[in-house]
Design an enzyme around this catalytic site. Structure first.
Site, short mmCIF file in Angstrom:
data_model
loop_
_atom_site.label_atom_id
_atom_site.label_comp_id
_atom_site.label_asym_id
_atom_site.label_seq_id
_atom_site.Cartn_x
_atom_site.Cartn_y
_atom_site.Cartn_z
N PHE A 151 52.92 -9.40 -13.76
CA PHE A 151 51.68 -9.98 -13.23
C PHE A 151 50.91 -10.77 -14.28
O PHE A 151 50.09 -11.62 -13.95
CB PHE A 151 50.77 -8.88 -12.65
CG PHE A 151 50.00 -8.12 -13.70
CD1 PHE A 151 48.82 -8.63 -14.24
CD2 PHE A 151 50.46 -6.89 -14.19
CE1 PHE A 151 48.13 -7.94 -15.23
CE2 PHE A 151 49.77 -6.20 -15.17
CZ PHE A 151 48.60 -6.73 -15.69
N LYS A 175 61.57 -13.85 -8.51
CA LYS A 175 60.84 -12.77 -7.84
C LYS A 175 59.60 -12.51 -8.68
O LYS A 175 59.62 -11.77 -9.66
CB LYS A 175 61.72 -11.51 -7.77
CG LYS A 175 61.40 -10.57 -6.61
CD LYS A 175 59.98 -10.05 -6.60
CE LYS A 175 59.73 -8.91 -7.55
NZ LYS A 175 58.27 -8.58 -7.64
N GLU A 178 54.07 -9.13 -7.27
CA GLU A 178 53.41 -9.11 -5.96
C GLU A 178 51.89 -9.15 -6.11
O GLU A 178 51.17 -9.35 -5.14
CB GLU A 178 53.85 -7.87 -5.16
CG GLU A 178 53.50 -6.52 -5.78
CD GLU A 178 54.54 -6.03 -6.81
OE1 GLU A 178 55.07 -6.86 -7.59
OE2 GLU A 178 54.80 -4.81 -6.83
N SER A 228 57.37 -3.99 -17.72
CA SER A 228 57.15 -2.78 -18.51
C SER A 228 58.50 -2.19 -18.96
O SER A 228 59.54 -2.45 -18.36
CB SER A 228 56.40 -1.75 -17.67
OG SER A 228 57.14 -1.46 -16.50
N CYS A 283 51.44 -9.17 -23.41
CA CYS A 283 52.45 -8.36 -24.09
C CYS A 283 52.39 -8.56 -25.60
O CYS A 283 52.96 -7.79 -26.35
CB CYS A 283 53.83 -8.72 -23.59
SG CYS A 283 54.22 -10.43 -23.95
N GLU A 385 51.51 2.42 -24.07
CA GLU A 385 50.99 1.05 -23.94
C GLU A 385 49.77 1.10 -23.01
O GLU A 385 49.88 1.57 -21.88
CB GLU A 385 52.07 0.14 -23.35
CG GLU A 385 51.58 -1.30 -23.24
CD GLU A 385 52.60 -2.24 -22.58
OE1 GLU A 385 53.40 -1.79 -21.74
OE2 GLU A 385 52.56 -3.44 -22.92
P1 NAD Z 1 56.06 -4.04 -14.10
O1 NAD Z 1 57.20 -3.53 -14.88
O2 NAD Z 1 55.27 -3.08 -13.28
O3 NAD Z 1 56.56 -5.17 -13.06
C1 NAD Z 1 57.39 -6.23 -13.48
C2 NAD Z 1 58.24 -6.67 -12.29
O4 NAD Z 1 59.05 -5.58 -11.85
C3 NAD Z 1 57.41 -7.11 -11.08
O5 NAD Z 1 58.01 -8.24 -10.50
C4 NAD Z 1 57.46 -5.90 -10.16
O6 NAD Z 1 57.40 -6.26 -8.79
C5 NAD Z 1 58.80 -5.28 -10.48
N1 NAD Z 1 58.79 -3.81 -10.33
C6 NAD Z 1 57.73 -2.97 -10.49
N2 NAD Z 1 58.11 -1.69 -10.28
C7 NAD Z 1 59.43 -1.71 -10.00
C8 NAD Z 1 60.40 -0.71 -9.70
N3 NAD Z 1 60.07 0.59 -9.64
N4 NAD Z 1 61.67 -1.09 -9.47
C9 NAD Z 1 62.02 -2.38 -9.51
N5 NAD Z 1 61.15 -3.39 -9.79
C10 NAD Z 1 59.86 -3.06 -10.03
O7 NAD Z 1 55.12 -4.83 -15.11
P2 NAD Z 1 53.68 -5.47 -14.83
O8 NAD Z 1 52.69 -4.38 -14.68
O9 NAD Z 1 53.77 -6.50 -13.77
O10 NAD Z 1 53.45 -6.25 -16.20
C11 NAD Z 1 52.93 -5.65 -17.35
C12 NAD Z 1 54.02 -5.18 -18.28
O11 NAD Z 1 54.87 -6.27 -18.62
C13 NAD Z 1 53.50 -4.63 -19.59
O12 NAD Z 1 54.24 -3.50 -19.93
C14 NAD Z 1 53.78 -5.76 -20.58
O13 NAD Z 1 53.92 -5.37 -21.92
C15 NAD Z 1 55.04 -6.31 -20.04
N6 NAD Z 1 55.27 -7.67 -20.49
C16 NAD Z 1 56.20 -7.86 -21.46
C17 NAD Z 1 56.43 -9.13 -21.93
C18 NAD Z 1 57.44 -9.36 -23.02
O14 NAD Z 1 57.67 -10.51 -23.32
N7 NAD Z 1 58.06 -8.37 -23.59
C19 NAD Z 1 55.72 -10.21 -21.42
C20 NAD Z 1 54.78 -9.98 -20.42
C21 NAD Z 1 54.56 -8.68 -19.96
#
Ligand code: NAD
Length: 500
Positions: A151, A175, A178, A228, A283, A385
């Site tokens: 997000f 994808k 959401e 994450s 991140c 985090e």
């Molecule tokens: P998230 O892991 O909750 O979601 C990321 C994606 O995975 C979304 O598209 C979501 O719909 C999907 N998703 C969520 N739960 C899922 C599940 N149980 N099974 C399958 N798919 C699932 O992350 P977020 O809250 O959207 O974003 C924040 C996180 O992203 C933080 O941990 C941040 O550090 C990380 N991030 C990392 C980088 C990097 O470059 N390393 C960059 C940006 C964000």
């Protein structure tokens, strides 16, 4: 309540089916629901893969010159529509307008990098590797590839992926999160306007159902993921078990080490900018400030002064420097680390819950900037985090202790060192077990022509995103050994080919 309805983009147009499941989209500044987003079923993912597979047959054969010209056109259109794109981001993510514009600008840099695809795909050629035999290498697209994004950067993170994937001759299924899905649809329409053939870029909205369908689909050859750490690990394991190439970037705990000889005003400015920009939902945000003795107290005092002056308010207000958090539950989780930190022995130097915005006129997902001091490495506000506007300050007795702290962290995304000593900085760069290092730069996000990615629990897979590694991720290498006989003659030889 607005009637905004966000759906998929498949085969060059908005999907016109009826979704069985939906999610709410919020305006984080008000806390109100502003629309609904369709959640894809496995059948919807099938439809996107079918469109992408169909388009792949011709797109991979389109000349490099034509691919580059579509990318140049897309770049112009994103630039022209940057304010609208940034507005969509602010409305659903909550980040302030200047920050949203910044993410579009950084994403555009990857598009610009991908415009050079004819050069980036140049292979090698060796004449006469054996008598009358030449050898050359080429890189070819994988086919249909997918990107699953978080997000916190609804435009920039997808733009780390699809410009290069498409330039390399792949077709792409995005994808997005959401929580802020609208930017992806504006991007899709700009691709169409730029002349990208239907089906080369597709968007599937949704949640775990869509992600699992992508991970299981035999028609998808590679998956890029950013999010994450637990989900990154899951995506990597599931995707690779299903025979896909996967790069999965995970969460982070970024340290900023301040050595005693650092310019403390510069360091305080940097810590506040990098800790509270985008409400800490980056991140690469600085989350753990490591003050090497004896500068801790002086540094915290300077940080408190600066935090007091921060303008917190709706992202649409040009005066705002920091907006709300993305959802109510996320805001509550971030705030809970202030309680657990104090319970475990930290000092609450600045309590964001006391900020006027938190209980004021705005009913959104607000938390003011917070500083936890005297944090230790056992506390949950350090081990987990937080991903919000909470800066934890740790004290280290020596340079060595500070480096150990950085290297003992399970994460390895970004780190910064602040110092006036070139030798110390050089040693730190060498010793930090982290993917991206800043020297007097708090958020060392690489330019598009370098690759972005962390180490350890911040990356599952072998390749980082964009730059040369991005081109390699989205292509497969092939080496050709070629002989044109002159004059033509034959003859059978069952021996192993050796150079003659
Ligand atoms: P998230 O892991 O909750 O979601 C990321 C994606 O995975 C979304 O598209 C979501 O719909 C999907 N998703 C969520 N739960 C899922 C599940 N149980 N099974 C399958 N798919 C699932 O992350 P977020 O809250 O959207 O974003 C924040 C996180 O992203 C933080 O941990 C941040 O550090 C990380 N991030 C990392 C980088 C990097 O470059 N390393 C960059 C940006 C964000």
């Amino acid at each position: 309540m607005s009637s905004k309805h966000v759906t998929h983009w498949i085969g060059g147009k908005t999907w016109d089916g009826q979704a069985e499941r939906h999610g709410d989209i919020y305006d984080p500044a008000t806390g109100q629901v502003s629309g609904q987003v369709d959640f894809a079923s496995a059948a919807d993912v099938d439809a996107a893969v079918a469109a992408a597979t169909d388009a792949s047959r011709t797109w991979k054969r389109i000349s490099l010159a034509k691919r580059a010209s579509v990318l140049f056109e897309f770049r112009e259109l994103v630039k022209k529509n940057a304010t609208e794109l940034a507005g969509l981001i602010t409305a659903e993510h909550g980040k302030v307008a200047s920050d949203a514009a910044g993410e579009v600008a950084r994403g555009l840099e990857v598009v610009e990098f991908a415009c050079g695809i004819p050069h980036l795909l140049k292979g090698g050629f060796s004449e006469n590797v054996s008598t009358g035999v030449d050898s050359y290498s080429i890189r070819q697209p994988i086919g249909v590839v997918a990107g699953i994004t978080p997000f916190n950067f609804p435009a920039m993170v997808p733009m780390w992926m699809f410009p290069i994937a498409i330039a390399c001759g792949n077709t792409f299924i995005l994808k997005p999160s959401e929580k802020d899905p609208s930017a992806s649809l504006l991007i899709a329409s700009l691709w169409a306007e730029a002349g990208l053939p239907d089906g080369v870029f597709n968007v599937i909205q949704g949640d775990k159902v869509a992600v699992d369908a992508i991970l299981q689909h035999p028609g998808i050859g590679a998956v890029s993921f950013v999010g994450s750490t637990p989900i990154a690990r899951y995506v990597y394991e599931q995707g690779t078990q299903n025979g896909k190439r996967v790069q999965a970037l995970g969460g982070a705990k970024n340290h900023m080490v301040v050595l005693p000889d650092a310019d403390l005003d510069l360091a305080a400015d940097a810590a506040v900018s990098a800790g509270f920009g985008s409400a800490g939902e980056r991140c690469m945000a600085v989350s753990a400030l490591v003050a090497v003795d004896p500068v801790g107290d002086e540094l915290v005092a300077k940080i408190k002064d600066r935090v007091a002056g921060l303008q917190v308010g709706p992202g649409t207000d040009p005066k705002s420097e920091m907006g709300p958090l993305v959802t109510g539950p996320h805001r509550d989780k971030v705030a809970s680390y202030l309680d657990s930190g104090v319970r475990e022995g930290a000092t609450l130097a600045v309590d964001g819950r006391a900020h006027p915005i938190s209980g004021g006129a705005h009913s959104g997902f607000w938390l003011g900037p917070s500083v936890l001091d005297h944090v230790s490495t056992q506390m949950s506000c350090y081990t987990e985090e937080i991903f919000g506007p909470v800066l934890s300050v740790l004290r280290a007795p020596t340079y060595e202790a500070a480096v150990d702290m950085v290297n003992d962290s399970p994460y390895g995304n970004g780190v910064a060192v602040f110092t006036s000593d070139g030798g110390a900085a050089r040693r730190f760069v060498s010793e930090a077990e982290i993917g991206m290092v800043g020297v007097n730069v708090p958020i060392p996000v690489p330019m598009a022509y370098y690759s972005f990615g962390g180490w350890k629990a911040s990356l599952f897979g072998d390749t980082h995103v964009h730059g040369t590694e991005g081109v390699h991720f989205y292509t497969r290498g092939k080496v050709v050994t070629s002989r044109w006989l002159d004059p033509s003659h034959g003859g059978v030889n069952l021996g192993f080919p050796v150079n003659t």
